[in-house]
Design a protein around this motif. Structure first.
Motif, PDB file in Angstrom:
ATOM      1  N   SER A 136      -1.613  53.249  45.483  1.00  0.00           N
ATOM      2  CA  SER A 136      -2.375  53.640  43.643  1.00  0.00           C
ATOM      3  C   SER A 136      -3.214  55.052  44.231  1.00  0.00           C
ATOM      4  O   SER A 136      -3.037  55.837  43.407  1.00  0.00           O
ATOM      5  CB  SER A 136      -3.080  52.549  42.742  1.00  0.00           C
ATOM      6  OG  SER A 136      -2.137  51.191  42.195  1.00  0.00           O
ATOM      7  N   LEU A 137      -4.170  54.389  44.654  1.00  0.00           N
ATOM      8  CA  LEU A 137      -4.770  55.364  45.240  1.00  0.00           C
ATOM      9  C   LEU A 137      -3.718  57.299  45.647  1.00  0.00           C
ATOM     10  O   LEU A 137      -4.627  58.146  45.509  1.00  0.00           O
ATOM     11  CB  LEU A 137      -5.708  55.277  46.389  1.00  0.00           C
ATOM     12  CG  LEU A 137      -7.313  54.184  45.136  1.00  0.00           C
ATOM     13  CD1 LEU A 137      -8.150  53.337  46.602  1.00  0.00           C
ATOM     14  CD2 LEU A 137      -7.663  54.737  44.319  1.00  0.00           C
ATOM     15  N   VAL A 138      -3.297  56.677  46.870  1.00  0.00           N
ATOM     16  CA  VAL A 138      -2.582  57.791  47.014  1.00  0.00           C
ATOM     17  C   VAL A 138      -1.717  58.340  46.101  1.00  0.00           C
ATOM     18  O   VAL A 138      -1.553  59.404  45.777  1.00  0.00           O
ATOM     19  CB  VAL A 138      -1.549  56.963  48.507  1.00  0.00           C
ATOM     20  CG1 VAL A 138      -0.349  58.043  48.803  1.00  0.00           C
ATOM     21  CG2 VAL A 138      -2.980  56.150  49.457  1.00  0.00           C
ATOM     22  N   GLY A 139      -1.052  58.286  45.081  1.00  0.00           N
ATOM     23  CA  GLY A 139      -0.187  57.895  44.094  1.00  0.00           C
ATOM     24  C   GLY A 139      -1.168  59.084  43.334  1.00  0.00           C
ATOM     25  O   GLY A 139      -1.063  60.155  42.582  1.00  0.00           O
TER      26      GLY A 139
ATOM     27  N   GLY B 297      -3.604  40.897  51.123  1.00  0.00           N
ATOM     28  CA  GLY B 297      -2.736  41.587  51.715  1.00  0.00           C
ATOM     29  C   GLY B 297      -1.419  42.743  50.670  1.00  0.00           C
ATOM     30  O   GLY B 297      -1.367  43.743  50.204  1.00  0.00           O
ATOM     31  N   ILE B 298      -1.246  41.375  49.508  1.00  0.00           N
ATOM     32  CA  ILE B 298      -0.475  42.716  48.134  1.00  0.00           C
ATOM     33  C   ILE B 298      -1.502  43.428  47.242  1.00  0.00           C
ATOM     34  O   ILE B 298      -0.701  44.508  47.396  1.00  0.00           O
ATOM     35  CB  ILE B 298       0.579  41.633  47.354  1.00  0.00           C
ATOM     36  CG1 ILE B 298       1.341  41.467  48.255  1.00  0.00           C
ATOM     37  CG2 ILE B 298       1.456  41.939  46.449  1.00  0.00           C
ATOM     38  CD1 ILE B 298       2.129  39.881  48.120  1.00  0.00           C
ATOM     39  N   MET B 299      -2.724  42.736  47.196  1.00  0.00           N
ATOM     40  CA  MET B 299      -3.174  43.249  46.206  1.00  0.00           C
ATOM     41  C   MET B 299      -3.772  44.446  46.853  1.00  0.00           C
ATOM     42  O   MET B 299      -3.894  45.410  46.394  1.00  0.00           O
ATOM     43  CB  MET B 299      -4.815  42.257  46.334  1.00  0.00           C
ATOM     44  CG  MET B 299      -4.440  41.797  45.118  1.00  0.00           C
ATOM     45  SD  MET B 299      -3.362  42.180  43.593  1.00  0.00           S
ATOM     46  CE  MET B 299      -4.855  42.985  42.889  1.00  0.00           C
ATOM     47  N   GLU B 300      -4.015  45.070  48.251  1.00  0.00           N
ATOM     48  CA  GLU B 300      -4.726  45.386  48.485  1.00  0.00           C
ATOM     49  C   GLU B 300      -3.812  47.013  49.433  1.00  0.00           C
ATOM     50  O   GLU B 300      -4.217  48.271  49.298  1.00  0.00           O
ATOM     51  CB  GLU B 300      -5.046  45.261  50.656  1.00  0.00           C
ATOM     52  CG  GLU B 300      -6.545  44.685  50.430  1.00  0.00           C
ATOM     53  CD  GLU B 300      -6.778  43.871  52.672  1.00  0.00           C
ATOM     54  OE1 GLU B 300      -5.700  43.949  52.996  1.00  0.00           O
ATOM     55  OE2 GLU B 300      -7.365  42.661  52.304  1.00  0.00           O
ATOM     56  N   TYR B 301      -2.469  46.525  49.411  1.00  0.00           N
ATOM     57  CA  TYR B 301      -1.018  47.564  49.408  1.00  0.00           C
ATOM     58  C   TYR B 301      -1.036  48.049  48.576  1.00  0.00           C
ATOM     59  O   TYR B 301      -1.218  49.269  48.001  1.00  0.00           O
ATOM     60  CB  TYR B 301       0.003  46.413  49.648  1.00  0.00           C
ATOM     61  CG  TYR B 301       1.069  47.356  49.596  1.00  0.00           C
ATOM     62  CD1 TYR B 301       1.456  48.828  51.050  1.00  0.00           C
ATOM     63  CD2 TYR B 301       2.559  47.153  48.283  1.00  0.00           C
ATOM     64  CE1 TYR B 301       2.592  49.314  50.769  1.00  0.00           C
ATOM     65  CE2 TYR B 301       3.164  48.545  48.246  1.00  0.00           C
ATOM     66  CZ  TYR B 301       3.865  49.425  49.551  1.00  0.00           C
ATOM     67  OH  TYR B 301       4.552  50.159  49.755  1.00  0.00           O
ATOM     68  N   VAL B 302      -1.215  47.252  47.199  1.00  0.00           N
ATOM     69  CA  VAL B 302      -1.156  47.688  45.304  1.00  0.00           C
ATOM     70  C   VAL B 302      -2.342  49.196  45.245  1.00  0.00           C
ATOM     71  O   VAL B 302      -2.215  50.124  44.899  1.00  0.00           O
ATOM     72  CB  VAL B 302      -1.133  46.625  44.488  1.00  0.00           C
ATOM     73  CG1 VAL B 302      -1.723  47.009  43.083  1.00  0.00           C
ATOM     74  CG2 VAL B 302       0.833  45.791  44.687  1.00  0.00           C
ATOM     75  N   ILE B 303      -3.335  48.598  45.979  1.00  0.00           N
ATOM     76  CA  ILE B 303      -4.655  49.731  45.685  1.00  0.00           C
ATOM     77  C   ILE B 303      -4.879  50.642  46.364  1.00  0.00           C
ATOM     78  O   ILE B 303      -4.694  52.010  46.069  1.00  0.00           O
ATOM     79  CB  ILE B 303      -5.940  48.654  45.815  1.00  0.00           C
ATOM     80  CG1 ILE B 303      -6.416  47.557  44.558  1.00  0.00           C
ATOM     81  CG2 ILE B 303      -6.585  49.595  46.298  1.00  0.00           C
ATOM     82  CD1 ILE B 303      -7.089  46.227  44.899  1.00  0.00           C
ATOM     83  N   ILE B 304      -3.910  50.374  47.546  1.00  0.00           N
ATOM     84  CA  ILE B 304      -4.394  51.762  48.274  1.00  0.00           C
ATOM     85  C   ILE B 304      -2.782  52.733  47.740  1.00  0.00           C
ATOM     86  O   ILE B 304      -3.233  53.564  47.895  1.00  0.00           O
ATOM     87  CB  ILE B 304      -3.724  51.179  49.992  1.00  0.00           C
ATOM     88  CG1 ILE B 304      -5.262  50.651  50.328  1.00  0.00           C
ATOM     89  CG2 ILE B 304      -2.915  52.738  50.035  1.00  0.00           C
ATOM     90  CD1 ILE B 304      -4.745  49.867  51.595  1.00  0.00           C
TER      91      ILE B 304
ATOM     92  N   LEU C 101      -1.643  63.446  42.577  1.00  0.00           N
ATOM     93  CA  LEU C 101      -0.870  64.099  40.915  1.00  0.00           C
ATOM     94  C   LEU C 101      -1.880  65.096  40.868  1.00  0.00           C
ATOM     95  O   LEU C 101      -2.035  65.505  40.762  1.00  0.00           O
ATOM     96  CB  LEU C 101      -1.241  62.779  40.084  1.00  0.00           C
ATOM     97  CG  LEU C 101       0.026  61.667  39.752  1.00  0.00           C
ATOM     98  CD1 LEU C 101      -0.871  60.392  38.880  1.00  0.00           C
ATOM     99  CD2 LEU C 101       0.791  62.426  39.457  1.00  0.00           C
ATOM    100  N   VAL C 102      -3.152  64.895  41.437  1.00  0.00           N
ATOM    101  CA  VAL C 102      -4.690  65.848  41.451  1.00  0.00           C
ATOM    102  C   VAL C 102      -3.971  66.688  42.071  1.00  0.00           C
ATOM    103  O   VAL C 102      -4.456  68.462  42.318  1.00  0.00           O
ATOM    104  CB  VAL C 102      -5.897  65.060  42.238  1.00  0.00           C
ATOM    105  CG1 VAL C 102      -6.832  65.566  42.284  1.00  0.00           C
ATOM    106  CG2 VAL C 102      -6.153  63.729  41.008  1.00  0.00           C
TER     107      VAL C 102
END
Length: 59
Positions: A21-24, A12-19, A28-29
């Motif tokens: 990161s993608l939002v970030g 769950g923590i890894m999913e949160y980190v990945i999501i 930026l783009v």
């Protein structure tokens, strides 16, 4: 059984980190593209102001 519960929490923590990161990255783009548009508009305004000043000085 305890090991399975711990693995799910880590997942769950890894999913949160990945999501997040993608939002970030998406943010930026978007900011970069929006910044390019703003910069072009500012440059256009600068050139128009310069042309107006030159026209008024020559009169």
């Amino acid at each position: 059984m305890k090991k399975l519960i711990k693995n799910e929490k880590g997942q769950g923590i890894m999913e949160y980190v990945i999501i997040s990161s993608l939002v970030g990255i998406c943010c930026l783009v978007a900011v970069r593209q929006f910044g390019d548009v703003v910069q072009k508009r500012i440059n256009n305004m600068k050139s128009q102001i310069s042309q107006e000043i030159e026209l008024k000085e020559t009169k």
